[in-house]
Design an enzyme around this catalytic site. Structure first.
Site, PDB file in Angstrom:
ATOM      1  N   GLY A  99       0.831  -1.203   0.000  1.00  0.00           N
ATOM      2  CA  GLY A  99       0.000   0.000   0.000  1.00  0.00           C
ATOM      3  C   GLY A  99       0.865   1.251   0.000  1.00  0.00           C
ATOM      4  O   GLY A  99       1.899   1.313   0.677  1.00  0.00           O
ATOM      5  N   LEU A 146      -1.379   7.321   2.248  1.00  0.00           N
ATOM      6  CA  LEU A 146      -0.622   8.114   3.222  1.00  0.00           C
ATOM      7  C   LEU A 146       0.057   7.227   4.251  1.00  0.00           C
ATOM      8  O   LEU A 146       1.186   7.495   4.664  1.00  0.00           O
ATOM      9  CB  LEU A 146      -1.546   9.125   3.880  1.00  0.00           C
ATOM     10  N   SER A 154     -16.929  17.713   0.559  1.00  0.00           N
ATOM     11  CA  SER A 154     -16.183  17.745   1.825  1.00  0.00           C
ATOM     12  C   SER A 154     -16.979  18.290   3.008  1.00  0.00           C
ATOM     13  O   SER A 154     -17.763  19.235   2.877  1.00  0.00           O
ATOM     14  CB  SER A 154     -14.953  18.610   1.632  1.00  0.00           C
ATOM     15  N   ARG A 202     -20.379  13.103  11.973  1.00  0.00           N
ATOM     16  CA  ARG A 202     -20.981  12.551  10.754  1.00  0.00           C
ATOM     17  C   ARG A 202     -22.123  11.574  11.008  1.00  0.00           C
ATOM     18  O   ARG A 202     -23.119  11.580  10.294  1.00  0.00           O
ATOM     19  CB  ARG A 202     -19.893  11.836   9.953  1.00  0.00           C
ATOM     20  N   HIS A 225     -18.312   5.993   3.350  1.00  0.00           N
ATOM     21  CA  HIS A 225     -17.154   6.846   3.154  1.00  0.00           C
ATOM     22  C   HIS A 225     -15.874   6.324   3.813  1.00  0.00           C
ATOM     23  O   HIS A 225     -14.771   6.599   3.359  1.00  0.00           O
ATOM     24  CB  HIS A 225     -17.500   8.214   3.731  1.00  0.00           C
ATOM     25  N   ARG A 262     -15.560   7.991  13.181  1.00  0.00           N
ATOM     26  CA  ARG A 262     -14.365   8.819  13.031  1.00  0.00           C
ATOM     27  C   ARG A 262     -14.748  10.282  12.846  1.00  0.00           C
ATOM     28  O   ARG A 262     -15.652  10.589  12.065  1.00  0.00           O
ATOM     29  CB  ARG A 262     -13.557   8.350  11.812  1.00  0.00           C
TER      30      ARG A 262
HETATM   31  C1  LIG Z   1     -13.560  11.223  -0.990  1.00  0.00           C
HETATM   32  C2  LIG Z   1     -12.845  11.109   0.315  1.00  0.00           C
HETATM   33  C3  LIG Z   1     -12.392  12.239   0.972  1.00  0.00           C
HETATM   34  C4  LIG Z   1     -11.719  12.129   2.179  1.00  0.00           C
HETATM   35  N1  LIG Z   1     -11.303  13.267   2.808  1.00  0.00           N
HETATM   36  C5  LIG Z   1     -10.637  13.166   3.993  1.00  0.00           C
HETATM   37  C6  LIG Z   1     -10.159  14.332   4.656  1.00  0.00           C
HETATM   38  O1  LIG Z   1     -10.339  15.449   4.206  1.00  0.00           O
HETATM   39  N2  LIG Z   1      -9.508  14.158   5.832  1.00  0.00           N
HETATM   40  C7  LIG Z   1      -9.283  12.935   6.391  1.00  0.00           C
HETATM   41  O2  LIG Z   1      -8.657  12.852   7.450  1.00  0.00           O
HETATM   42  N3  LIG Z   1      -9.708  11.812   5.756  1.00  0.00           N
HETATM   43  C8  LIG Z   1     -10.370  11.898   4.584  1.00  0.00           C
HETATM   44  N4  LIG Z   1     -10.805  10.759   3.958  1.00  0.00           N
HETATM   45  C9  LIG Z   1     -10.379   9.451   4.467  1.00  0.00           C
HETATM   46  C10 LIG Z   1      -8.922   9.200   4.052  1.00  0.00           C
HETATM   47  O3  LIG Z   1      -8.709   9.693   2.755  1.00  0.00           O
HETATM   48  C11 LIG Z   1      -8.543   7.716   4.068  1.00  0.00           C
HETATM   49  O4  LIG Z   1      -8.980   7.118   5.246  1.00  0.00           O
HETATM   50  C12 LIG Z   1      -7.038   7.556   3.989  1.00  0.00           C
HETATM   51  O5  LIG Z   1      -6.518   8.290   2.905  1.00  0.00           O
HETATM   52  C13 LIG Z   1      -6.638   6.087   3.873  1.00  0.00           C
HETATM   53  O6  LIG Z   1      -5.257   6.030   3.700  1.00  0.00           O
HETATM   54  P1  LIG Z   1      -4.496   4.636   3.696  1.00  0.00           P
HETATM   55  O7  LIG Z   1      -3.069   4.937   3.462  1.00  0.00           O
HETATM   56  O8  LIG Z   1      -4.849   3.881   4.925  1.00  0.00           O
HETATM   57  O9  LIG Z   1      -5.114   3.818   2.470  1.00  0.00           O
HETATM   58  P2  LIG Z   1      -5.322   4.182   0.919  1.00  0.00           P
HETATM   59  O10 LIG Z   1      -5.011   5.578   0.593  1.00  0.00           O
HETATM   60  O11 LIG Z   1      -6.669   3.644   0.584  1.00  0.00           O
HETATM   61  O12 LIG Z   1      -4.228   3.314   0.193  1.00  0.00           O
HETATM   62  C14 LIG Z   1      -4.351   1.927   0.055  1.00  0.00           C
HETATM   63  C15 LIG Z   1      -3.162   1.431  -0.702  1.00  0.00           C
HETATM   64  O13 LIG Z   1      -3.154   0.009  -0.652  1.00  0.00           O
HETATM   65  C16 LIG Z   1      -3.005  -0.526  -1.944  1.00  0.00           C
HETATM   66  N5  LIG Z   1      -3.688  -1.826  -1.951  1.00  0.00           N
HETATM   67  C17 LIG Z   1      -4.949  -2.118  -1.551  1.00  0.00           C
HETATM   68  N6  LIG Z   1      -5.174  -3.439  -1.647  1.00  0.00           N
HETATM   69  C18 LIG Z   1      -4.036  -3.987  -2.119  1.00  0.00           C
HETATM   70  C19 LIG Z   1      -3.651  -5.303  -2.440  1.00  0.00           C
HETATM   71  N7  LIG Z   1      -4.440  -6.352  -2.268  1.00  0.00           N
HETATM   72  N8  LIG Z   1      -2.403  -5.485  -2.947  1.00  0.00           N
HETATM   73  C20 LIG Z   1      -1.536  -4.442  -3.135  1.00  0.00           C
HETATM   74  N9  LIG Z   1      -1.859  -3.176  -2.815  1.00  0.00           N
HETATM   75  C21 LIG Z   1      -3.095  -2.956  -2.321  1.00  0.00           C
HETATM   76  C22 LIG Z   1      -3.595   0.483  -2.878  1.00  0.00           C
HETATM   77  O14 LIG Z   1      -3.045   0.323  -4.150  1.00  0.00           O
HETATM   78  C23 LIG Z   1      -3.147   1.773  -2.199  1.00  0.00           C
HETATM   79  O15 LIG Z   1      -1.824   2.072  -2.579  1.00  0.00           O
HETATM   80  C24 LIG Z   1     -11.503  10.863   2.750  1.00  0.00           C
HETATM   81  C25 LIG Z   1     -11.976   9.726   2.108  1.00  0.00           C
HETATM   82  C26 LIG Z   1     -12.674   9.844   0.912  1.00  0.00           C
HETATM   83  C27 LIG Z   1     -13.237   8.614   0.288  1.00  0.00           C
END
Ligand SMILES: Cc1cc2nc3c(=O)[nH]c(=O)nc-3n(C[C@H](O)[C@H](O)[C@H](O)COP(=O)(O)OP(=O)(O)OC[C@H]3O[C@@H](n4cnc5c(N)ncnc54)[C@H](O)[C@@H]3O)c2cc1C
Length: 637
Positions: free
Chosen positions: A40, A43, A284, A330, A401, A435
């Site tokens: 992954g 962030l 947002s 929310r 979401h 959350r």
């Molecule tokens: C539209 C939207 C707006 C948002 N706005 C906000 C905000 O303003 N503030 C806030 O705090 N949160 C916000 N959120 C929530 C936040 O964006 C997410 O919770 C957060 O970005 C998740 O980050 P992550 O690194 O955990 O996962 P992700 O960013 O989902 O990354 C997952 C990674 O895992 C990889 N992956 C998945 N499955 C596999 C697999 N089987 N094999 C290999 N790779 C895989 C993907 O390719 C990706 O690189 C928002 C969410 C949405 C949907």
């Protein structure tokens, strides 16, 4: 198995410092002897890969997209919380901690949430140093705005593109390490299985999504940061590739799954407008700083919004929750919007929408100020709906979401499998049953930049790790299993498409395990999901072959996992005989229709253990101990 969260001793504010001191260190020269797999590049994964490589570990990083930059995190709009108190409103680490615990309806771990609030300030410093262009106030300090569930402005933002800017920061740090040879990047790979040797996570099996080749990769520890599972509902605001597969496959290998029924339904999304839709769009939460939510007082009133006089409007959030108004959390805002629509006061063609109106804000601050704050969001809304929100109110409705549930982890972010760490949205996280806005980015970056770099060292130096390669029989076995499953999916050759199954599954879960639930509906959903799963394995059609780029095959694997995981959500929802945050069981509500917790019997995290195919998982719990905050009925009035 007794779940041990490994929460360090000492006072709340000293736990993390003390733990970091007590964790064994890997000497800088020895770090290069360890290989770490990070799955992954959102962030959480992006920041972890960069930080671990910077420390000297050899990192292999995997993601589904063609570039790490395209992870779902890029979609985040509104902002990221931190307790800097730049606005002088009385914010503090303690207040951010308390708001987050309360916002999560007292279903998260005190120690984790406090650490998160402490680290929030480091995150902002780190990102500013990377050049993330946060908005600034007239004096040059970083600007803040409000998000739900808080009465101080503590959300740092880059217009409506905060996730994108933060991800570019993490991505730059990651690519620096790729160039330095410390991170080997594997884009377009999907993790299919975890390899466990001597009860330790020692590698992964992935499919190259371009060539179809199945590859094996070994390491000394594996870090999952594969995001949330909101797409189990089919329609959600999450990226199309977001899935549960990596988490679900490691669940089947022994990692416990915690609170799977805790899903966040966001109140401000563009309403569903047709049956051919495959995606929903978030507007947002930051918009609720200035937008006012209302419906016509009279059920069935179909007048255009600007023809409905002030006296005929119900600003239901402001009226019911005068202290927090439009900025209630929310779960509260979503349920209230649904309630209004169920009473026949919903607007728009379907009646499943409420207004989010900027008329007063534009009159007060001027169009330019509003455009500066939300311009890109207004433009996005207009492009999708052909309505101009500067002139007519937006129409919004709740949509899936975020997922608070995820793989169970201890204070070190380690799952119930030794050497398997889980971060970001993929773990069961610090957000309890709901959350607060702008806290997911904070958590993902706290996990990746500031927690895993310490805790993984403690594990590596304190464990006996045998020398292994991908020639080990456990790798061969995993490759064989992955191939057999793919072969099976391709051989069914039935009549229904993968998407059709996914859509039906999403409909069932939304209907019976969505904004509100009841036991009868949940039991019905369980039966329906079982039948659908059976039909899937007999009647799905997956065209193409396995030796090529085949998105139907990719999706089939993910939907097959959703079909099993959906039932786990239902089992979890049935087990929790209370309402809390995003889990609202109609049988448990206060006289004012708010979620009614049962702290005596359900003040715990549920953690499910997989035993055998087609057998119900085994229930475990981690009791939540509150030593620093008093459990109260949440009130935003
Ligand atoms: C539209 C939207 C707006 C948002 N706005 C906000 C905000 O303003 N503030 C806030 O705090 N949160 C916000 N959120 C929530 C936040 O964006 C997410 O919770 C957060 O970005 C998740 O980050 P992550 O690194 O955990 O996962 P992700 O960013 O989902 O990354 C997952 C990674 O895992 C990889 N992956 C998945 N499955 C596999 C697999 N089987 N094999 C290999 N790779 C895989 C993907 O390719 C990706 O690189 C928002 C969410 C949405 C949907």
């Amino acid at each position: 198995m007794q779940l041990d969260a490994k929460i360090p001793g000492g006072s709340l504010s000293e736990k993390w410092d003390r733990h970091r001191f007590e964790l064994k260190l890997v000497n800088p020269a020895n770090k290069r002897k360890f290989d770490i797999i990070v799955v992954g590049t959102g962030l959480a994964g992006g920041s972890a890969s960069a930080s671990l490589a910077e420390l000297g570990y050899n990192v292999k990083t995997f993601c589904i997209q063609d570039s790490p930059r395209r992870a779902h995190s890029i979609a985040a709009q509104g902002g990221i919380n931190a307790a800097k108190n730049y606005t002088n409103e009385g914010d503090s680490i303690w207040r951010l901690f308390y708001d987050t615990i309360k916002g999560g309806d007292f279903r998260s771990r005190e120690a984790n949430v406090y650490r998160l609030a402490q680290l929030s300030n480091n995150i902002i410093d780190q990102c500013v140093a990377q050049g993330v262009p946060f908005a600034r106030d007239y004096g040059g300090l970083l600007a803040n705005r409000s998000f739900g569930g808080a009465q101080v402005q503590r959300t740092f933002y880059s217009r409506g593109q905060t996730g994108q800017q933060l991800l570019l920061g993490a991505y730059s740090a990651l690519m620096r390490q790729v160039a330095a040879g410390k991170v080997k990047m594997f884009p377009r790979r999907e993790m299919l299985d975890l390899v466990i040797i001597n009860e330790q996570a020692r590698g992964v099996v992935v499919r190259n999504l371009i060539t179809g080749e199945i590859e094996a990769h070994a390491a000394d520890a594996v870090v999952l940061s594969t995001g949330g599972y909101g797409n189990v509902y089919y329609l959600s605001t999450m990226a199309m590739a977001s899935n549960v597969s990596a988490s679900y496959r490691v669940f089947k290998k022994g990692a416990f799954f915690a609170n799977p029924c805790f899903t966040q339904i966001h109140p401000t999304c563009i309403p569903v407008h047709g049956t051919y839709q495959s995606k929903l769009t978030l507007m947002s939460e930051s918009l609720r700083n200035d937008g006012r939510v209302w419906v016509p007082k009279k059920p069935g009133d179909k007048h255009p919004p600007r023809q409905i006089p002030e006296s005929e409007r119900d600003y239901f959030l402001e009226n019911k929750y005068p202290s927090f108004g439009n900025l209630v959390p929310r779960d509260v805002a979503s349920r209230n919007a649904k309630e209004q629509c169920d009473m026949g006061k919903g607007v728009g063609e379907t009646g499943f929408a409420v207004y989010l109106d900027f008329e007063d804000a534009i009159k007060r601050d001027g169009k330019d100020v509003i455009a500066q704050k939300y311009g890109n969001l207004f433009q996005m809304y207009e492009k999708i709906t052909a309505d101009n929100p500067y002139e007519t109110p937006m129409m919004i409705y709740p949509a899936v979401h975020y997922t608070m549930g995820g793989l169970w982890v201890d204070y070190n972010l380690m799952s119930t499998i030794d050497g398997l760490f889980v971060m970001g949205e993929a773990n069961f996280s610090d957000h309890g049953a709901n959350r607060l806005g702008a806290s997911a980015l904070m958590q993902g970056l706290a996990d990746g930049y500031f927690i895993i770099p310490y805790t993984i060292g403690g594990y590596l130096v304190g464990s006996e790790l045998q020398d292994i390669t991908t020639d080990h029989p456990s790798f061969k076995e995993s490759i064989h299993e992955a191939n057999s499953r793919i072969k099976k999916l391709l051989s069914i050759n039935g009549k229904r498409t993968v998407d059709d199954f996914h859509k039906e599954l999403g409909h069932i879960i939304w209907e019976y395990c969505g904004m509100t639930r009841n036991d009868e509906g949940l039991k019905k959903a369980q039966r329906l999901i079982r039948n659908l799963r059976e039909e899937f394995w007999g009647n799905v059609i997956v065209p193409g072959s396995k030796e090529e780029f085949n998105q139907s095959l990719e999706r089939a694997g993910r939907v097959a996992d959703f079909l099993e995981f959906g039932e786990l959500m239902i089992i979890d929802a049935l087990e929790r005989k209370e309402s809390c945050g995003g889990h609202f069981n109609e049988a448990y509500q206060t006289e004012e229709n708010e979620a009614k917790r049962d702290d005596e019997n359900f003040c715990h995290v549920t953690a499910w253990e997989f035993v055998e195919e087609d057998k119900e998982p085994v229930f475990h719990k981690e009791s939540l101990v509150f030593e620093n905050v008093e459990l109260t009925q949440r009130s935003y009035k």
